[in-house]
Design a protein around this motif. Structure first.
Motif, PDB file in Angstrom:
ATOM      1  N   UNK A 475       0.850  -1.195   0.000  1.00  6.73           N
ATOM      2  CA  UNK A 475       0.000   0.000   0.000  1.00  6.73           C
ATOM      3  C   UNK A 475       0.883   1.242   0.000  1.00  6.73           C
ATOM      4  N   UNK A 476       0.607   2.155  -0.906  1.00  3.90           N
ATOM      5  CA  UNK A 476       1.396   3.379  -1.017  1.00  3.90           C
ATOM      6  C   UNK A 476       0.559   4.407  -1.769  1.00  3.90           C
ATOM      7  N   UNK A 477       1.083   5.597  -1.882  1.00  7.05           N
ATOM      8  CA  UNK A 477       0.470   6.593  -2.750  1.00  7.05           C
ATOM      9  C   UNK A 477       1.559   7.239  -3.577  1.00  7.05           C
ATOM     10  N   UNK A 478       1.246   7.511  -4.830  1.00 10.87           N
ATOM     11  CA  UNK A 478       2.228   8.149  -5.705  1.00 10.87           C
ATOM     12  C   UNK A 478       2.097   9.670  -5.688  1.00 10.87           C
ATOM     13  N   UNK A 479       1.139  10.187  -4.943  1.00 14.83           N
ATOM     14  CA  UNK A 479       0.858  11.626  -5.020  1.00 14.83           C
ATOM     15  C   UNK A 479       1.671  12.454  -4.032  1.00 14.83           C
ATOM     16  N   UNK A 480       1.796  11.980  -2.794  1.00 15.56           N
ATOM     17  CA  UNK A 480       2.417  12.805  -1.760  1.00 15.56           C
ATOM     18  C   UNK A 480       2.821  11.923  -0.591  1.00 15.56           C
ATOM     19  N   UNK A 481       3.513  12.531   0.357  1.00 15.32           N
ATOM     20  CA  UNK A 481       3.887  11.823   1.568  1.00 15.32           C
ATOM     21  C   UNK A 481       2.650  11.635   2.454  1.00 15.32           C
ATOM     22  N   UNK A 482       2.595  10.506   3.133  1.00 16.69           N
ATOM     23  CA  UNK A 482       1.488  10.217   4.042  1.00 16.69           C
ATOM     24  C   UNK A 482       2.000  10.245   5.479  1.00 16.69           C
ATOM     25  N   UNK A 483       1.212  10.801   6.374  1.00 11.23           N
ATOM     26  CA  UNK A 483       1.583  10.758   7.784  1.00 11.23           C
ATOM     27  C   UNK A 483       1.246   9.384   8.349  1.00 11.23           C
ATOM     28  N   UNK A 484       1.853   9.065   9.474  1.00 11.88           N
ATOM     29  CA  UNK A 484       1.572   7.776  10.105  1.00 11.88           C
ATOM     30  C   UNK A 484       0.110   7.695  10.532  1.00 11.88           C
ATOM     31  N   UNK A 485      -0.478   8.824  10.929  1.00 15.59           N
ATOM     32  CA  UNK A 485      -1.892   8.806  11.326  1.00 15.59           C
ATOM     33  C   UNK A 485      -2.790   8.435  10.154  1.00 15.59           C
ATOM     34  N   UNK A 486      -2.396   8.808   8.950  1.00 14.08           N
ATOM     35  CA  UNK A 486      -3.212   8.490   7.780  1.00 14.08           C
ATOM     36  C   UNK A 486      -3.193   7.002   7.440  1.00 14.08           C
ATOM     37  N   UNK A 487      -2.093   6.337   7.688  1.00 17.71           N
ATOM     38  CA  UNK A 487      -1.986   4.920   7.307  1.00 17.71           C
ATOM     39  C   UNK A 487      -2.165   3.965   8.475  1.00 17.71           C
ATOM     40  N   UNK A 488      -2.162   4.476   9.704  1.00 18.15           N
ATOM     41  CA  UNK A 488      -2.199   3.570  10.852  1.00 18.15           C
ATOM     42  C   UNK A 488      -3.435   2.669  10.870  1.00 18.15           C
ATOM     43  N   UNK A 489      -4.640   3.150  10.539  1.00 20.92           N
ATOM     44  CA  UNK A 489      -5.776   2.219  10.518  1.00 20.92           C
ATOM     45  C   UNK A 489      -5.558   1.035   9.571  1.00 20.92           C
ATOM     46  N   UNK A 490      -4.965   1.289   8.409  1.00 19.80           N
ATOM     47  CA  UNK A 490      -4.699   0.191   7.469  1.00 19.80           C
ATOM     48  C   UNK A 490      -3.645  -0.754   8.018  1.00 19.80           C
ATOM     49  N   UNK A 491      -2.620  -0.212   8.651  1.00 17.01           N
ATOM     50  CA  UNK A 491      -1.562  -1.054   9.214  1.00 17.01           C
ATOM     51  C   UNK A 491      -2.125  -1.957  10.302  1.00 17.01           C
ATOM     52  N   UNK A 492      -2.884  -1.368  11.227  1.00 18.40           N
ATOM     53  CA  UNK A 492      -3.432  -2.158  12.331  1.00 18.40           C
ATOM     54  C   UNK A 492      -4.446  -3.174  11.823  1.00 18.40           C
ATOM     55  N   UNK A 493      -5.213  -2.799  10.812  1.00 19.09           N
ATOM     56  CA  UNK A 493      -6.153  -3.743  10.223  1.00 19.09           C
ATOM     57  C   UNK A 493      -5.447  -4.912   9.579  1.00 19.09           C
ATOM     58  N   UNK A 494      -4.310  -4.628   8.917  1.00 17.44           N
ATOM     59  CA  UNK A 494      -3.540  -5.719   8.304  1.00 17.44           C
ATOM     60  C   UNK A 494      -2.997  -6.660   9.375  1.00 17.44           C
ATOM     61  N   UNK A 495      -2.514  -6.098  10.466  1.00 15.60           N
ATOM     62  CA  UNK A 495      -2.032  -6.937  11.567  1.00 15.60           C
ATOM     63  C   UNK A 495      -3.153  -7.814  12.114  1.00 15.60           C
ATOM     64  N   UNK A 496      -4.318  -7.220  12.317  1.00 10.25           N
ATOM     65  CA  UNK A 496      -5.463  -7.998  12.813  1.00 10.25           C
ATOM     66  C   UNK A 496      -5.781  -9.161  11.884  1.00 10.25           C
ATOM     67  N   UNK A 497      -5.776  -8.878  10.602  1.00  4.21           N
ATOM     68  CA  UNK A 497      -6.206  -9.878   9.625  1.00  4.21           C
ATOM     69  C   UNK A 497      -5.174 -10.969   9.402  1.00  4.21           C
ATOM     70  N   UNK A 498      -3.900 -10.727   9.785  1.00  6.55           N
ATOM     71  CA  UNK A 498      -2.850 -11.699   9.481  1.00  6.55           C
ATOM     72  C   UNK A 498      -2.138 -12.220  10.732  1.00  6.55           C
ATOM     73  N   UNK A 499      -2.711 -11.967  11.879  1.00  5.89           N
ATOM     74  CA  UNK A 499      -2.083 -12.443  13.115  1.00  5.89           C
ATOM     75  C   UNK A 499      -2.072 -13.958  13.209  1.00  5.89           C
ATOM     76  N   UNK A 500      -2.901 -14.623  12.435  1.00  5.52           N
ATOM     77  CA  UNK A 500      -2.980 -16.088  12.498  1.00  5.52           C
ATOM     78  C   UNK A 500      -1.911 -16.771  11.658  1.00  5.52           C
ATOM     79  N   UNK A 501      -1.151 -16.012  10.875  1.00  2.62           N
ATOM     80  CA  UNK A 501      -0.113 -16.603  10.028  1.00  2.62           C
ATOM     81  C   UNK A 501       1.216 -15.914  10.305  1.00  2.62           C
ATOM     82  N   UNK A 502       2.303 -16.576   9.920  1.00  2.00           N
ATOM     83  CA  UNK A 502       3.632 -15.972  10.089  1.00  2.00           C
ATOM     84  C   UNK A 502       3.808 -14.893   9.028  1.00  2.00           C
ATOM     85  N   UNK A 503       4.143 -13.682   9.460  1.00  2.00           N
ATOM     86  CA  UNK A 503       4.169 -12.568   8.515  1.00  2.00           C
ATOM     87  C   UNK A 503       5.457 -11.774   8.606  1.00  2.00           C
TER      88      UNK A 503
END
Length: 789
Positions: A475-503
């Motif tokens: 996940x990225x954007x080609x337009x501009x820099x993103x703050x951590x607050x902007x991407x943190x929901x996606x990061x935490x959601x990915x962790x939630x969804x993949x905690x059952x597998x080795x990542x």
């Protein structure tokens, strides 16, 4: 007198407590399932894993509570009976709510109305269960011995079976993933193709094409085999190329439609891919400036999955004009067309695996533009990095870690490949593509069974540069820099969804990068209000002026304070500190979620940076222009299972050691890199540093190199004549006093080592793919104007 036979055997309360424990565990696990699957929206696989990994300890907790409760309530009549019922009810309520051992996600917002209602219902249920224990305990006192034994045995068998079943079910995720491995890059190898038809004035060549500058479409820049129509080339699949798929995409560069103002003069270009006599892709494009955005995309073979090829297959690529060759002007305007991303790759199905302490999850956090001396971990007086400090307390801190370069592309590529910039070749605006033949950390970990994901807040870390290779999720954007607050929901959601597998999770966060954006609380704590006469882009504007040579005093000396006022510099420096604190907060959010998911004991975390930031220490601002300490000394912390706690390592290391270390932790090896493992002692070795975006005596975009060895640091320029600069970093860590005139022999010897090392590594560099319009637009849009890195 002997007791009555029915009183022999286990006391009645033991069987009652066992069944109470089973019931409590079932209810608790049911609540976990409901809150994860319904309340949090996790998928079935993740929810089952979340429930399954709790079964053993929830059963143990519930059994202990059931036995204690049944024992306390075994006497039906007592003066303290009411008080004992309330105590048991409180213990039962704790089990049902998961307090204090489980995470808080299974109570929906404890401070909200829904959370309060949930807690109230749990309290009522707990009181009812406590009263039920008292009632059943009283009745059980009159049961026969055999019934008590059978009841207790049945309850224990149920518990044992449930624990074993959960462990067995959680041992295998029961899922597979598709791993793509490039076996042969056909884009940059023109010699792999036999040319059967081509213009004499414009033969096929390797290059780059950008189908669209619209970041929302699939039109980003790709290395390409440029084939000005009419053109036809052929490749024959070799006998040893078995089980492969051909990947390709057809398209025009943005320069083609921009050359035609009206549709009337535009020829229709036909792209065709054939395998033998079978056409597998045919795409028509009439490129002009007024066409719909949806047309300016790559036409991908097999919708991106490619098509199977077999040894001996004749693969033909063609570009042509529909309806005959156009006039000379149109012919000249349609040279930048062809096929991007050409490769033969293997698609393998691999099982997903579970993380253990011996085969842990891996989280790599790269905090862009973070200099070590602005972290409290490295002794900074302001508390900018409390989370990083706590992570270091349970792991290893490398006090003298250096980045291989002072800007993003070369240094990040070193982190992911283990190679120095001269070897991997991602060194400049024109050479910014990570070649397929270079093995990367995510690729080797994915092949080892890791589920891979990446979140890049810096637009330079993009799929169009091949940084997405080996990542299932990028996940990225080609337009501009993103703050951590902007991407943190996606990061935490990915962790939630993949905690059952080795990542393997790679985070490239950019809070300390210009514009030095921070949370309001951090900005108030460290910087305060911005001066009214200071523009939002002042840091970049000041940097450009200094690089252009402003700041000369009347006597010819250079004084950057003539450009940047002390008040402005002070606020810019404080704003940087605030951004560092915000980045540290983001790290804390990730670590907290890892803890909440009960993954800490099975997860390695490595934190570092790609480079630092200059704040006039050597007369300039920002980064990329030099290789001094403030630009290359970065934090590096490693923590997790198998890592010593509270250790500080003084031996100099490089951030390129990250790839080999994490690959080894993951049970893999990366390329031909030395098998370095930062967890163990590393033999002293020189550190070579490089930037091809350097500033040297007024010259810009030159090749600056540095060597750190035996307490000395030498800086030189490969493009501009002039003496090197030598520093005694043991006594002068800030590199402020040039000792080259005092030690000319040492300076000459170290410069010769740099030149020889550079020559040796350059021979290993893969073929370069020169940047196209997509790169130039990206650098312009994000403020990377060729000077600011």
């Amino acid at each position: 007198m002997n007791p009555r036979p029915e009183q022999r055997g286990p006391p009645p309360w033991i069987a009652v407590g066992a069944w109470t424990g089973v019931a409590l565990a079932v209810v608790r696990l049911g609540l976990v399932y409901a809150m994860d699957h319904i309340g949090r929206g996790l998928d079935d696989a993740m929810t089952r894993w979340r429930v399954g990994e709790r079964v053993p300890w929830v059963l143990a907790w519930a059994l202990m509570t059931g036995w204690v409760g049944a024992w306390m309530l075994r006497a039906p009549h007592s003066a303290t009976r009411t008080m004992r019922v309330l105590v048991v009810a409180a213990a039962v309520g704790a089990v049902l709510a998961g307090w204090p051992f489980d995470d808080a996600f299974h109570i929906p917002g404890p401070g909200s109305m829904r959370g309060s209602v949930t807690l109230a219902l749990i309290a009522v249920a707990a009181l009812g269960i406590a009263l039920g224990i008292a009632f059943v305990s009283a009745r059980a006192a009159h049961t026969e011995r055999r019934a008590r034994v059978v009841s207790l045995a049945t309850a224990l068998v149920v518990c044992l079976a449930a624990g074993l079943a959960a462990r067995h079910a959680n041992a295998d995720p029961g899922e597979t993933m598709t791993v793509r491995v490039v076996e042969r890059d056909l884009t940059g190898d023109v010699g792999a193709w036999t040319v059967e038809r081509a213009r004499d004035s414009a033969p096929p060549r390797s290059g780059s094409l950008t189908a669209s500058l619209d970041v929302r479409s699939d039109g980003g820049e790709q290395p390409a085999l440029v084939m000005p129509p009419p053109c036809r080339v052929v490749h024959v699949v070799q006998p040893d190329e078995v089980g492969l798929r051909l990947r390709a995409a057809a398209g025009c560069d943005t320069a083609v439609p921009s050359a035609f103002a009206t549709r009337a003069a535009v020829p229709t270009i036909v792209f065709r891919i054939s395998i033998g006599d079978r056409v597998v892709l045919e795409h028509r494009r009439t490129p002009w400036s007024g066409e719909e955005t949806a047309a300016a995309v790559w036409a991908r073979l097999g919708d991106g999955d490619g098509v199977a090829v077999h040894p001996g297959d004749r693969v033909t690529l063609e570009t042509d004009f529909e309806g005959g060759e156009p006039d000379a002007a149109a012919l000249q305007a349609t040279t930048e067309v062809g096929f991007g991303g050409l490769a033969l790759e293997r698609h393998d199905e691999r099982p997903r695996t579970r993380a253990t302490q011996d085969a842990p999850n891996i989280v790599l956090v790269v905090m862009d533009t973070l200099r070590a001396d602005r972290t409290s971990l490295h002794g900074y007086a302001r508390p900018t990095t409390p989370v990083l400090d706590a992570l270091a307390a349970r792991g290893m801190t490398f006090e003298n870690a250096c980045a291989t370069s002072s800007w993003t592309w070369p240094s990040t590529t070193s982190i992911l490949t283990g190679l120095e910039p001269a070897a991997h070749g991602v060194i400049s605006d024109e050479r910014c593509y990570l070649a397929d033949e270079i093995e990367t950390l995510p690729e080797v970990l994915q092949r080892a069974g890791y589920t891979t994901g990446a979140f890049a807040c810096n637009p330079l870390i993009a799929p169009s540069r091949n940084f997405a290779s080996g990542f299932e999720k990028f996940e990225y954007t080609a337009e501009h820099f993103l703050t951590s607050e902007q991407v943190m929901p996606s990061i935490l959601g990915w962790l939630d969804a993949h905690a059952s597998v080795r990542f393997f999770l790679y985070l490239h966060l950019v809070d300390p990068h210009e514009l030095h954006r921070s949370r309001a609380t951090d900005r108030a704590r460290f910087a305060g209000p911005k001066p009214e006469d200071l523009s939002e882009h002042a840091l970049h504007e000041y940097s450009e002026r200094l690089l252009a040579g402003e700041g000369r005093a009347a006597d010819g000396s250079w004084d950057p304070r003539l450009v940047v006022s002390p008040e402005h510099l002070r606020w810019l420096s404080d704003a940087y500190d605030a951004a560092v604190a915000t980045g540290d907060h983001a790290l804390g959010c990730v670590l907290d979620r890892i803890d909440a998911l009960s993954l800490r004991d099975d997860t390695i975390v490595l934190f570092t940076s790609d480079h630092g930031e200059e704040l006039l220490e050597h007369g300039l601002l920002q980064h990329g222009q030099a290789l001094h300490t403030e630009l290359v000394h970065v934090p590096l912390v490693l923590a997790g299972p198998g890592v010593a706690s509270g250790v500080r390592v003084a031996e100099p290391v490089s951030n390129r050691h990250v790839a080999a270390t994490l690959a080894r932790i993951g049970g893999a090896r990366i390329g031909g890199i030395a098998d370095v493992d930062l967890r163990h002692a590393i033999a002293p070795a020189p550190l070579f540093l490089a930037t091809d975006s350097g500033w040297w005596n007024g010259s810009t975009d030159v090749s600056v190199r540095a060597l750190r060895e035996d307490g000395w640091s030498l800086h030189c320029c490969l493009d501009v004549d002039g003496p090197a600069r030598l520093y005694d970093i043991a006594r002068d860590p800030g590199e402020l006093t040039d000792l080259a005139p005092v030690h000319p022999d040492r300076a000459a010897a170290m410069r010769a080592r740099i030149v020889a090392h550079e020559r040796e590594l350059t021979t290993l560099r893969p073929r370069a793919v020169r940047a196209g319009s997509g790169t130039r637009e990206l650098l312009r849009a994000t403020g990377y104007a060729g000077d600011d890195r």
